[in-house]
Design a protein around this motif. Structure first.
Motif, mmCIF file in Angstrom:
data_model
loop_
_atom_site.group_PDB
_atom_site.id
_atom_site.type_symbol
_atom_site.label_atom_id
_atom_site.label_comp_id
_atom_site.label_asym_id
_atom_site.label_seq_id
_atom_site.Cartn_x
_atom_site.Cartn_y
_atom_site.Cartn_z
ATOM 1 N N MET A 1 0.851 -1.203 0.000
ATOM 2 C CA MET A 1 0.000 0.000 0.000
ATOM 3 C C MET A 1 0.888 1.255 0.000
ATOM 4 N N MET A 2 0.589 2.245 -0.845
ATOM 5 C CA MET A 2 1.323 3.525 -0.811
ATOM 6 C C MET A 2 0.549 4.496 0.077
ATOM 7 N N LEU A 3 1.157 4.922 1.177
ATOM 8 C CA LEU A 3 0.443 5.813 2.086
ATOM 9 C C LEU A 3 0.861 7.251 1.866
ATOM 10 N N GLU A 4 -0.098 8.150 1.904
ATOM 11 C CA GLU A 4 0.153 9.581 1.702
ATOM 12 C C GLU A 4 0.663 10.190 3.011
ATOM 13 N N LEU A 5 1.947 10.637 3.018
ATOM 14 C CA LEU A 5 2.530 11.165 4.259
ATOM 15 C C LEU A 5 2.755 12.664 4.216
ATOM 16 N N LYS A 6 2.399 13.300 3.100
ATOM 17 C CA LYS A 6 2.660 14.742 2.950
ATOM 18 C C LYS A 6 2.115 15.526 4.151
ATOM 19 N N ASN A 7 2.957 16.349 4.764
ATOM 20 C CA ASN A 7 2.568 17.156 5.942
ATOM 21 C C ASN A 7 2.170 16.342 7.168
ATOM 22 N N LYS A 8 2.386 15.037 7.117
ATOM 23 C CA LYS A 8 2.038 14.196 8.271
ATOM 24 C C LYS A 8 3.343 13.752 8.917
ATOM 25 N N PHE A 9 3.668 14.354 10.061
ATOM 26 C CA PHE A 9 4.933 13.999 10.699
ATOM 27 C C PHE A 9 4.744 13.502 12.137
ATOM 28 N N ILE A 10 3.462 13.294 12.501
ATOM 29 C CA ILE A 10 3.157 12.744 13.835
ATOM 30 C C ILE A 10 2.362 11.449 13.619
ATOM 31 N N LEU A 11 2.667 10.427 14.418
ATOM 32 C CA LEU A 11 1.913 9.168 14.322
ATOM 33 C C LEU A 11 1.339 8.797 15.677
ATOM 34 N N ASP A 12 0.044 8.494 15.712
ATOM 35 C CA ASP A 12 -0.540 7.823 16.874
ATOM 36 C C ASP A 12 -0.674 6.359 16.490
ATOM 37 N N ALA A 13 0.094 5.496 17.158
ATOM 38 C CA ALA A 13 0.229 4.096 16.750
ATOM 39 C C ALA A 13 -0.951 3.207 17.158
ATOM 40 N N CYS A 14 -1.864 3.721 17.978
ATOM 41 C CA CYS A 14 -3.101 2.971 18.331
ATOM 42 C C CYS A 14 -4.070 3.979 18.957
ATOM 43 N N CYS A 15 -4.768 4.709 18.103
ATOM 44 C CA CYS A 15 -5.466 5.925 18.545
ATOM 45 C C CYS A 15 -6.726 5.669 19.361
ATOM 46 N N GLY A 16 -7.357 4.484 19.257
ATOM 47 C CA GLY A 16 -8.626 4.256 19.966
ATOM 48 C C GLY A 16 -9.594 5.381 19.653
ATOM 49 N N SER A 17 -10.249 5.896 20.677
ATOM 50 C CA SER A 17 -11.215 6.988 20.459
ATOM 51 C C SER A 17 -10.545 8.366 20.538
ATOM 52 N N LYS A 18 -9.224 8.418 20.596
ATOM 53 C CA LYS A 18 -8.439 9.664 20.641
ATOM 54 C C LYS A 18 -8.792 10.516 21.868
ATOM 55 N N ASN B 1 -8.565 15.488 15.205
ATOM 56 C CA ASN B 1 -8.228 15.378 13.776
ATOM 57 C C ASN B 1 -7.075 16.326 13.478
ATOM 58 N N HIS B 2 -5.998 16.160 14.202
ATOM 59 C CA HIS B 2 -4.868 17.051 14.024
ATOM 60 C C HIS B 2 -4.334 16.922 12.597
ATOM 61 N N PRO B 3 -4.174 18.050 11.887
ATOM 62 C CA PRO B 3 -3.848 17.982 10.461
ATOM 63 C C PRO B 3 -2.482 17.377 10.141
ATOM 64 N N ASN B 4 -1.565 17.345 11.099
ATOM 65 C CA ASN B 4 -0.220 16.803 10.828
ATOM 66 C C ASN B 4 -0.042 15.385 11.369
ATOM 67 N N THR B 5 -1.150 14.768 11.745
ATOM 68 C CA THR B 5 -1.068 13.455 12.408
ATOM 69 C C THR B 5 -1.732 12.349 11.583
ATOM 70 N N ILE B 6 -1.096 11.180 11.597
ATOM 71 C CA ILE B 6 -1.742 9.969 11.081
ATOM 72 C C ILE B 6 -2.134 9.126 12.284
ATOM 73 N N TYR B 7 -3.390 8.740 12.314
ATOM 74 C CA TYR B 7 -3.918 7.899 13.385
ATOM 75 C C TYR B 7 -4.123 6.490 12.845
ATOM 76 N N ILE B 8 -3.563 5.497 13.538
ATOM 77 C CA ILE B 8 -3.847 4.114 13.143
ATOM 78 C C ILE B 8 -4.424 3.344 14.335
ATOM 79 N N ASP B 9 -5.110 2.271 14.036
ATOM 80 C CA ASP B 9 -5.591 1.350 15.064
ATOM 81 C C ASP B 9 -5.902 0.035 14.348
ATOM 82 N N ILE B 10 -6.026 -1.025 15.120
ATOM 83 C CA ILE B 10 -6.288 -2.350 14.557
ATOM 84 C C ILE B 10 -7.764 -2.507 14.188
ATOM 85 N N ARG B 11 -8.593 -1.532 14.601
ATOM 86 C CA ARG B 11 -10.048 -1.667 14.385
ATOM 87 C C ARG B 11 -10.688 -0.312 14.141
ATOM 88 N N LYS B 12 -11.915 -0.390 13.676
ATOM 89 C CA LYS B 12 -12.756 0.788 13.479
ATOM 90 C C LYS B 12 -14.070 0.485 14.200
#
Ligand SMILES: C[S@@+](CC[C@H](N)C(=O)[O-])C[C@H]1O[C@@H](n2cnc3c(N)ncnc32)[C@H](O)[C@@H]1O
Length: 174
Positions: free
Chosen positions: A1-18, A25-36
């Motif tokens: 998968m090619m992920l779009e990282l432009k302007n995204k320099f922060i990662l939450d590695a398991c965001c849950g409900s944040k 929805n911080h504009p410079n952050t990528i949020y990931i989690d194992i579920r939705k």
């Protein structure tokens, strides 16, 4: 998968409900989690959802090396939860047998995607598993963490790590 990282320099590695985020929805952050999960998934009129940008396993992230300036990592803290427990629903649950390997892999992945001199913030509640045990799985020693210990009210700690470049020996556990 090619992920779009432009302007995204922060990662939450398991965001849950944040829950911990000021801006969920911080504009410079990528949020990931194992579920939705949909809005209200916790029931009782609660409004949270789990809505990561990408469904992804923190043990095997689909990002290149050295791309984030800040990684925040708050994995599930508990392994002994009932199947229908609200805690499990809200925060996920560690696998009773594999959690040390899972957490070590996740730490390694957080470290891999972090750029040199980047910061890793790790949040842990040691109500079941003591933080000293967890820190043995980390790729480096934390620079510092909160040392207050009001057991009656909270056992949550925040740890700050920096990926200090190999050239000056920062990858060792010193
Ligand atoms: C303690 S909660 C995070 C809470 C979050 N920091 C907040 O502010 O609401 C831990 C999260 O880790 C997620 N999780 C568990 N295993 C995972 C995995 N292998 N990869 C990615 N996320 C995972 C769970 O789904 C859960 O949402």
């Amino acid at each position: 998968m090619m992920l779009e990282l432009k302007n995204k320099f922060i990662l939450d590695a398991c965001c849950g409900s944040k829950a911990m985020w000021s801006n969920k929805n911080h504009p410079n952050t990528i949020y990931i989690d194992i579920r939705k999960e949909p809005k209200g998934y916790r029931g009782y009129g609660r409004k949270e959802d789990v809505n990561p940008d990408y469904i992804m396993d923190f043990r095997k992230m689909e990002f290149p090396d050295n791309v984030f300036k800040l990684v925040v990592f708050e994995p599930p803290h508990l392994s002994k939860l009932g199947k229908t427990s609200l805690f499990r629903k809200t925060f996920g649950c560690l696998n009773t047998e594999t959690w040390p390997v899972d957490i070590k892999q996740a730490f390694n992945e957080c470290w891999r995607v972090l750029e040199d001199y980047g910061t890793l913030i790790f949040k842990w509640s040691d109500s079941e598993i003591p933080f000293k045990k967890i820190l043995k799985l980390a790729p480096a020693k934390p620079l510092f963490y909160n040392t207050t210990n009001y057991k009656a009210t909270s056992v949550t700690k925040w740890f700050c790590f920096m990926k200090i470049a190999r050239a000056i020996g920062g990858f060792t556990k010193t």
